[in-house]
Motif scaffolding. Structure first.
Motif, PDB file in Angstrom:
ATOM      1  N   SER A 113       0.850  -1.188   0.000  1.00  0.00           N
ATOM      2  CA  SER A 113       0.000   0.000   0.000  1.00  0.00           C
ATOM      3  C   SER A 113       0.885   1.238   0.000  1.00  0.00           C
ATOM      4  O   SER A 113       2.005   1.228   0.526  1.00  0.00           O
ATOM      5  N   LYS A 169      -5.133   0.877   1.969  1.00  0.00           N
ATOM      6  CA  LYS A 169      -5.613   0.886   3.346  1.00  0.00           C
ATOM      7  C   LYS A 169      -6.572   2.057   3.538  1.00  0.00           C
ATOM      8  O   LYS A 169      -7.632   1.917   4.133  1.00  0.00           O
ATOM      9  N   PHE A 190      -7.068   2.028  12.355  1.00  0.00           N
ATOM     10  CA  PHE A 190      -8.058   1.995  11.291  1.00  0.00           C
ATOM     11  C   PHE A 190      -9.197   2.986  11.525  1.00  0.00           C
ATOM     12  O   PHE A 190     -10.270   2.859  10.949  1.00  0.00           O
TER      13      PHE A 190
END
Length: 472
Positions: free
Chosen positions: A37, A70, A374
Motif C-alpha cells: 500500500s 488501506k 483503522f
C-alpha cells in the motif's frame, strides 16, 4: 495455498505503469506477486528490495506489485500513479482497489510477497520488510534448479510515472528569516531559495546516490524532511535511510547517521556514522544541540546529540500501534512530521491518523488526537469526534496556541487548538494534492503541494495562495 497453482490475476486490476498481463503469460519465469500500500513504510522497503532483485535476475524474474489500499484516498488509480512516481518503483504495478487479488491469495498484511515458480505454483509467502536476503535466496534457488538464464538489461518496459516539472514531488520544506529550503524529492536534491522562490544553490540532484562531499559532488536519494539550524540544514535522506547535514557556509554534505540500508538503530556513541542503521527517516527537527528524527520504518523517534556525538532513543517501542507511555512503552505508527516547541516535540503519526506529543527530556508520549490504526476520516469539531486521514506534517503557530496540520490524504489544512481545544478547518483557495510538508513564518503557511509538484505560500489571514516559481 503453498505448492498449489497461483490464482490468476483478475481482470478488475487497473494497470498503472504497464499494459495488462497474466501469470499464464509469465510461465517459464520466476514471478513475485507483491501486495503493498502507498502509505506503508514497510511496503516502500520491500518495493526497493524487489526493484534491486529485478535487476539482479533480469531475464529470469518478473515482479508484479499489486497495490491494495488501506486508506480511502489510496483507492484512486491516479493517486497510486503519483505514489509510484514519488517512490521510483521500477517494477510492474497493478491497482486492486477492491481487494480481489488480496482475497484470492489469502493475504493478511502489507507488505506480502508471494513467490511463484516457472510452472505457476506458489512456493512461499514472505511477509514484512527487510526480507531481501530471504527473497534472494528463494529466487536464486529456483533460478538454479530450473536452469534459467539471466540476460543483463532484459527488463520489461514501464511507463514513466515521474514528473517532468522543475520540481518533482517536493516533500520537505523549512524557512528562516531570509531563505527557503525545499526537498526536491523526485530529483534527489535539496534547494536553497529566497522567499520569492528563486533557487540560489542546489545540493545533490545530479544522480540518486549516497555520496558525501561538496555540493557539486554530493548525492541524495529521495530526501524528504528537512530542518534548518543556525549553520546547517539537516536532511531525512529517506531513500538512503540516513540523517545528513548540509553545512551552509560551504555546502558540504556529511552523513551523521545511516549506512544506506534499512535496519534497527543502536543507541550510543557515533564513532562511525555508517555503522548505524536507520529505516525510512521521514522528518527532522532541530534544537541547539540535538537533531530529532522520525523513523517511519521503525515506528520510533530518535535524536542525534551533536554535543556528545551520540544517537539516542527517545520514544517508541518499535511495534506498530497507538499507545502512550514513557520511552519504549509508547507505540507509534509511522511518525511522519515533527515540530519542536521548547521541550515538547509534536508528531504527525501518519498511519494512526493521529497527533502526538513527546517530552524531549523523558520521552513521555501523549496522544492529542487520534483513536486507532483503522480510525480515520474527515471530521472537524470537538477533539473526541474529529478525524484525520494520514497526516504528514505539523507546525506550531508562532502567534497563537494552535498546531497547523497537513491532513494529507484529505488534501486539507487543519488547526488544533492546544489545551484540549477543538479541530478547526482552514480554507485554502486552491486545490491541494497530497501536501506533505509545511513551515510557518512571515504570516504565512509554506506548503509543499507534493503531487502538484509545487510550493505554495498561503496567507494565514485570508487563505490567499501564491505559487512560488521554484526552479522555473
Amino acid at each position: 495455498m503453498l505448492n498449489e497453482p497461483a490464482p490468476e490475476l483478475p481482470d478488475s486490476l487497473k494497470w498503472i505503469n504497464c499494459g495488462p498481463t497474466t501469470l499464464h503469460a509469465m510461465r517459464g519465469y520466476v514471478v513475485v506477486v507483491a501486495f503493498w500500500s502507498a502509505g506503508s513504510a514497510y511496503s516502500h522497503n520491500m518495493l526497493e528490495d524487489l526493484r534491486q532483485l529485478r535487476l539482479k535476475y533480469a531475464g529470469a524474474l518478473h515482479v508484479i506489485a499489486v497495490h491494495v489500499p488501506k486508506f480511502d484516498a489510496e483507492r484512486d488509480p491516479q493517486f497510486v500513479r503519483n505514489a509510484c512516481g514519488r517512490l521510483g518503483v521500477g517494477v510492474r504495478v497493478a491497482h486492486d482497489a477492491d481487494f480481489v487479488s488480496w482475497q484470492h491469495y489469502g493475504v493478511a498484511a502489507w507488505p506480502t510477497a508471494v513467490v511463484v515458480d516457472p510452472s505457476g505454483v506458489v512456493r512461499s509467502f514472505v511477509v514484512g520488510d527487510r526480507q531481501r536476503e530471504e527473497l534472494d535466496r528463494q529466487i536464486g534457488k529456483i533460478v538454479t534448479d530450473e536452469g534459467l538464464y539471466l540476460i543483463e538489461g532484459q527488463l520489461p518496459p514501464l511507463r514513466d510515472t515521474g514528473s517532468q516539472m522543475p520540481l518533482a514531488f517536493p516533500s520537505g520544506i523549512c524557512i528562516n528569516e531570509r531563505l527557503l529550503y525545499v526537498a526536491d524529492t523526485g530529483h534527489h536534491a535539496v534547494l536553497e531559495c529566497n522567499h520569492e522562490g528563486r533557487v540560489l544553490r542546489t545540493f545533490g540532484g545530479a544522480i540518486a546516490d549516497f555520496i558525501d562531499g561538496g555540493s557539486a559532488a554530493a548525492a541524495f536519494r529521495h530526501p524528504r524532511g528537512i530542518a534548518v539550524g543556525r549553520d546547517a540544514v539537516y536532511v531525512a535522506d529517506t531513500g538512503n535511510h540516513a540523517l545528513r547535514r548540509i553545512r551552509l557556509v560551504d555546502g558540504d554534505v556529511m552523513t551523521l547517521v545511516g549506512n544506506g540500508k534499512p535496519g534497527e538503530p543502536i543507541a550510543g556513541s557515533v564513532s562511525s556514522p555508517r555503522s548505524i542503521s536507520l529505516s525510512q527517516p521521514w522528518s527532522v527537527a532541530t534544537s541547539e544541540d540535538r537533531v530529532y528524527v522520525a523513523l517511519a520504518g521503525s515506528n520510533q523517534i530518535w535524536a542525534h546529540d551533536r554535543s556528545q556525538n551520540r544517537f539516542v532513543h527517545l520514544a517508541g517501542s518499535g511495534a506498530l500501534g497507538l499507545a502512550d507511555g514513557d520511552g519504549r512503552e509508547s507505540k507509534f505508527a509511522q511518525p511522519a512530521g515533527l515540530a519542536l516547541v521548547h521541550s515538547l516535540l509534536y508528531v504527525a503519526d501518519s498511519t494512526a491518523s493521529a497527533i502526538r506529543s513527546v517530552q524531549t527530556l523523558t520521552g513521555k508520549t501523549q496522544t492529542l488526537l487520534g483513536r486507532g490504526l483503522f480510525d480515520f476520516g474527515s471530521v472537524v469539531g470537538q477533539r473526541a469526534e474529529a478525524l484525520l486521514q494520514y497526516p504528514l506534517a505539523i507546525a506550531k503557530d508562532p502567534d497563537t496556541a494552535h498546531l497547523w496540520i497537513l491532513d494529507s490524504y484529505n488534501n486539507a489544512v487543519r488547526k488544533l487548538k492546544l489545551g484540549g481545544g477543538e479541530v478547526l478547518g482552514f480554507d485554502v483557495s486552491c486545490k491541494l494534492q497530497c501536501p506533505s510538508a509545511m513551515a510557518v513564518g512571515n504570516g504565512a503557511l509554506w506548503i509543499a503541494n507534493t503531487d502538484a509538484h509545487e510550493i505554495l505560500r498561503v496567507e494565514i489571514g485570508n487563505g490567499a495562495v501564491r505559487r512560488l516559481p521554484v526552479g522555473e
